[in-house]
Design a protein around this motif. Structure first.
Motif, short mmCIF file in Angstrom:
data_model
loop_
_atom_site.label_atom_id
_atom_site.label_comp_id
_atom_site.label_asym_id
_atom_site.label_seq_id
_atom_site.Cartn_x
_atom_site.Cartn_y
_atom_site.Cartn_z
N UNK B 81 -1.02 -8.71 8.19
CA UNK B 81 -0.25 -7.62 7.59
C UNK B 81 0.31 -8.01 6.23
N UNK B 82 0.71 -9.26 6.11
CA UNK B 82 1.37 -9.68 4.88
C UNK B 82 0.37 -9.89 3.75
N UNK B 83 -0.72 -10.58 4.05
CA UNK B 83 -1.64 -10.98 2.99
C UNK B 83 -2.28 -9.80 2.26
N UNK B 84 -2.78 -8.76 2.98
CA UNK B 84 -3.39 -7.66 2.23
C UNK B 84 -2.40 -6.98 1.29
N UNK B 115 7.03 -11.36 -8.81
CA UNK B 115 7.23 -9.91 -8.69
C UNK B 115 6.44 -9.35 -7.52
N UNK B 116 5.16 -9.75 -7.44
CA UNK B 116 4.30 -9.24 -6.37
C UNK B 116 4.83 -9.68 -5.00
N UNK B 120 6.07 -7.33 -2.00
CA UNK B 120 5.44 -7.44 -0.68
C UNK B 120 6.49 -7.54 0.41
N UNK B 121 7.50 -8.37 0.17
CA UNK B 121 8.50 -8.61 1.21
C UNK B 121 9.40 -7.39 1.42
N UNK B 122 9.38 -6.47 0.46
CA UNK B 122 10.17 -5.26 0.62
C UNK B 122 9.33 -4.09 1.13
#
Lengths: 429, 359
Positions: B81-84, B115-116, B120-122
């Motif tokens: 889920x995180x990587x894409x 930034x990316x 992503x974490x948000x």
């Protein structure tokens, strides 16, 4: 009175110089450097080839010809090096080793006029500085205060207490003379730790400063003792060894042409205090003292000194230390470490990122980032309103050191100060 | 004429970048773990029925043991889920940064990785590629590129990217099914914040406070674990990148406004301040976005004011405006826009004080 400075930073670079003062190291050449006198247009009085005695005028200020600059040694004027727009870079005097010097007549009564005349004649006036702008003050002006600075918090600086205790009488005498100059208030600024012994019968108020580096800078003292407003106010300051020189002149009728400096830094074999002639050539000072012959030698501290190189390879007039550091190729011209990402693009300045360490090393009372931004965009009025009138280059050295953008704020401030001076911006309409 | 300083501190933009990535490391670990954990919980609850997304079919559907997952299962489910999301964000940001660096003839700014990563974490685990590309593209152009890159914009690009997605697609971030990453799964155990149907303080007792603190709840990927965020905060403060004044100011703001709300009472107004701290994305945004040195206040007084305003506004919007249940992004955006004004006022007072001390 005691002033504690909470902020600041003490840098450690090399071992602390030994506190015993070595015997005088003679210099073959001495020089007066143009960069030591911002705001003065120097005119050569003694042309090349003229024999001079120590104390004889060699330069004067073109606009204020009463301000004289005297030779620190006896010998011959050998060269006047000039730069862009024929600005004097340095005036070189080759010593004849005799040490002849002019004797000044010391009048019996030392009143305000006599002292001023004596200081102007002997070139000691040129050791005074005024804020705003850090120029040599114009005689006859009435400053708000005179600061005698007997504290030095620059990295590897000599301990003023050691030097003053050696030249105790001269210092007392010089301080007393300055008190008679007719200035409203005279402050003697010293370190809390220093135990100065001097004749305290004069009216100078002793102020003790405590804290890390900017604690010993004139900008800090002015901020705490006599802030400069916009009404053409001036504060003058003089440094303790120049006061010793003044006292020496009053008691022996010739100024003290030596200075005690600390020779230190990582590339110095034996860090210690030595006596050298004023304006001594750096090569003579560092002869046989360096670990590495290619070391970079700085007149002054690593923070606010100048490279001693080429025609300017002499001890600066206000510098009380010579620092030698190793030359490394690991940094770019702008001082930032060379990494994968910025290799080859070193000329592009990074943005000013206002991290909190800038506030931690700012001169007291100064909003660091707004002032630096004003300097970066050349906003003269904003810089003035934010306190630039109290500062000169040395006050911003710690900020240049800390700022991640690796910008040199000293030259930016100097440009703005000269612009303010020309436009008469020290008074607000 | 060459003048000092001849030595420089090790402080540089590169150091700031490295330390910021380091500070995000604990959050990344927590995000991977919790995203995988929540996904597997949902999968188990659903009996594996919901696993019909293309990712699941492609990678996992048979191999994953959702009934009794092992550590590897959790990590793999987290990473898919995180990587894409990260890859898409990095790609979009990289393209725009490359265009700007080419056209403007300046160096490629590797800060886009940060930034990316923040963006992503948000994001919720189920964020779609279109949303990501849209948000990042808007932010990289209007909050980064046109100002000249890192340190020159007055808004944090990650913040703007999330705000744009939230405003343009209101259901994209608050829609519950997106939160587990399991397509179509609706059985969410939600924090009361997003229900707005609190009565007599019982809804949030479904969770222990410590659950929210350690981050075993559903939410945006990086924001659930307050513990990991605090570890990041320690790195940022120790590296003198984030201002502790800003963080303490935000804490004050939350406490004061929550106390006032509690006095008024009723519904979500009853939520105590220590719940506000661990709910939603507040802790994450407070540490990583509000304290961004180039977009936060540049004076110490301003940092106190900005911190207090941020904390106060987050709680205020939460308790009075049901359409922004999390409220962190709009609050931060508002305060970010106020920061130049705050600095302006602080400078004005400084100038005034300089004038007055001579009279």
């Amino acid at each position: 009175m005691r002033v504690h400075i909470k902020k600041g930073l003490n840098l450690r670079s090399g071992s602390i110089p030994d506190n015993t003062i070595s015997a005088i190291k003679q210099a073959r050449t001495c020089a007066l450097l143009g960069r030591d006198y911002p705001g003065s247009r120097l005119q050569v009085v003694a042309d090349e080839g003229t024999p001079v005695k120590a104390g004889e005028p060699v330069l004067c200020d073109r606009r204020r010809p009463e301000i004289l600059f005297t030779s620190p040694v006896s010998g011959t004027v050998t060269a006047a090096h000039r730069g862009a727009r024929r600005k004097l870079i340095s005036l070189e005097i080759t010593s004849d080793g005799k040490g002849d010097s002019i004797q000044f007549d010391i009048p019996a009564s030392l009143d305000h006029d006599n002292i001023q005349r004596l200081m102007l004649q002997s070139g000691l006036w040129a050791t005074l500085r005024s804020r705003p702008f850090g120029h040599i003050p114009t005689p006859g002006r009435n400053p708000k205060a005179l600061l005698v600075t007997a504290i030095d918090t620059q990295p590897l600086a000599p301990d003023p207490a050691v030097i003053i205790s050696k030249y105790n009488n001269e210092f007392s005498c010089g301080l007393k003379t300055l008190c008679d100059l007719g200035i409203a208030s005279v402050f003697l600024c010293k370190s809390v730790k220093a135990d100065l012994k001097f004749d305290d019968s004069c009216r100078a108020e002793v102020v003790e400063f405590d804290g890390r580096h900017p604690a010993g800078l004139v900008g800090t003292m002015i901020h705490r003792l006599c802030p400069i407003g916009f009404n053409n106010e001036e504060v003058w300051h003089m440094e303790y060894q120049d006061v010793i020189s003044l006292g020496h002149m009053i008691s022996t009728s010739r100024p003290w042409f030596e200075r005690v400096i600390s020779l230190a830094g990582p590339a110095v074999k034996n860090p210690r205090l030595i006596s050298v002639p004023l304006g001594a050539g750096i090569d003579d000072i560092t002869d046989g003292e360096l670990v590495d012959i290619s070391a970079r030698v700085i007149s002054g501290s690593v923070l606010s000194g100048h490279t001693a190189f080429g025609h300017e390879a002499s001890l600066g007039q206000r510098h009380r230390q010579v620092t030698a550091i190793f030359n490394t190729d690991s940094t770019q011209s702008n001082g930032s470490p060379r990494t994968l990402f910025n290799a080859g693009i070193g000329d592009e300045a990074d943005a000013l990122i206002p991290t909190t360490d800038l506030d931690a090393v700012a001169p007291p009372g100064i909003l660091a980032v707004p002032l630096l931004r004003a300097l970066l965009v050349g906003d003269v009025e904003r810089a003035r309103d934010l306190g630039a009138l109290e500062l000169v280059e040395e006050d911003l050295a710690l900020l240049s050191y800390t700022c991640p953008s690796k910008t040199d704020y000293g030259p930016l401030l100097r440009d703005l100060l000269e612009q303010m001076y020309k436009e008469g911006l020290s008074a607000r309409g | 004429m060459e003048a000092g300083p001849y030595i420089r501190s090790t402080n540089s933009i590169e150091r700031i970048r490295v330390l910021r990535l380091l500070a995000l490391l604990p959050v990344l670990i927590a995000a991977t773990g919790n995203t995988g954990y929540q996904y597997l919980l949902a999968l188990a609850d659903d009996g594996g029925k919901g696993a019909d997304g293309w990712l699941e079919r492609f990678l996992l559907v048979d191999k994953i043991d959702f009934a009794s997952p092992g550590l590897l299962d959790v990590i793999v489910s987290g990473l898919i889920h995180l990587l894409p999301v990260f890859a898409m964000a990095l790609f979009s940001a990289g393209v725009w940064e490359w265009i700007f660096s080419e056209k403007r003839n300046r160096r490629f700014d590797v800060g886009v990785v940060y930034t990316a990563l923040l963006f992503t974490l948000l994001m919720p685990p189920g964020a779609t590629f279109f949303h990501i590309a849209f948000g990042i593209s808007f932010a990289m152009v209007f909050a980064h590129g046109i100002f000249g890159g890192e340190g020159k914009s007055f808004l944090n690009p990650a913040l703007v990217a999330v705000a744009v997605v939230q405003i343009s697609f209101p259901s994209a971030l608050t829609n519950h099914p997106l939160w587990t990453g399991l397509n179509g799964y609706a059985g969410t155990k939600n924090l009361a914040l997003y229900d707005q149907q609190i009565s007599n303080g019982t809804v949030w007792s479904e969770f222990e406070w410590w659950d929210a603190f350690f981050g075993t709840t559903q939410g945006l990927m990086g924001t659930t674990s307050v513990l990991a965020v605090l570890a990041g905060a320690a790195v940022l403060i120790y590296g003198r990148i984030a201002s502790w004044r800003l963080l303490v100011g935000q804490l004050f703001g939350v406490i004061v406004v929550a106390a006032i709300a509690n006095k008024m009472g009723g519904g979500i107004l009853d939520m105590p301040w220590y719940w506000h701290l661990v709910m939603g994305s507040f802790a994450f945004a407070a540490v990583f976005i509000a304290t961004d040195p180039s977009t936060s206040s540049s004076t110490n007084t301003g940092r106190w004011v900005q911190g207090f305003l941020t904390g106060a506004l987050v709680v205020f919007i939460r308790v009075v405006n049901p359409s922004h249940p999390d409220s962190v992004i709009p609050a931060l955006l508002l305060v970010s826009m106020l920061v130049p004004l705050i600095d302006h006022i602080v400078v004005w007072f400084n100038i005034r004080w300089r004038d007055l001390r001579h009279d």
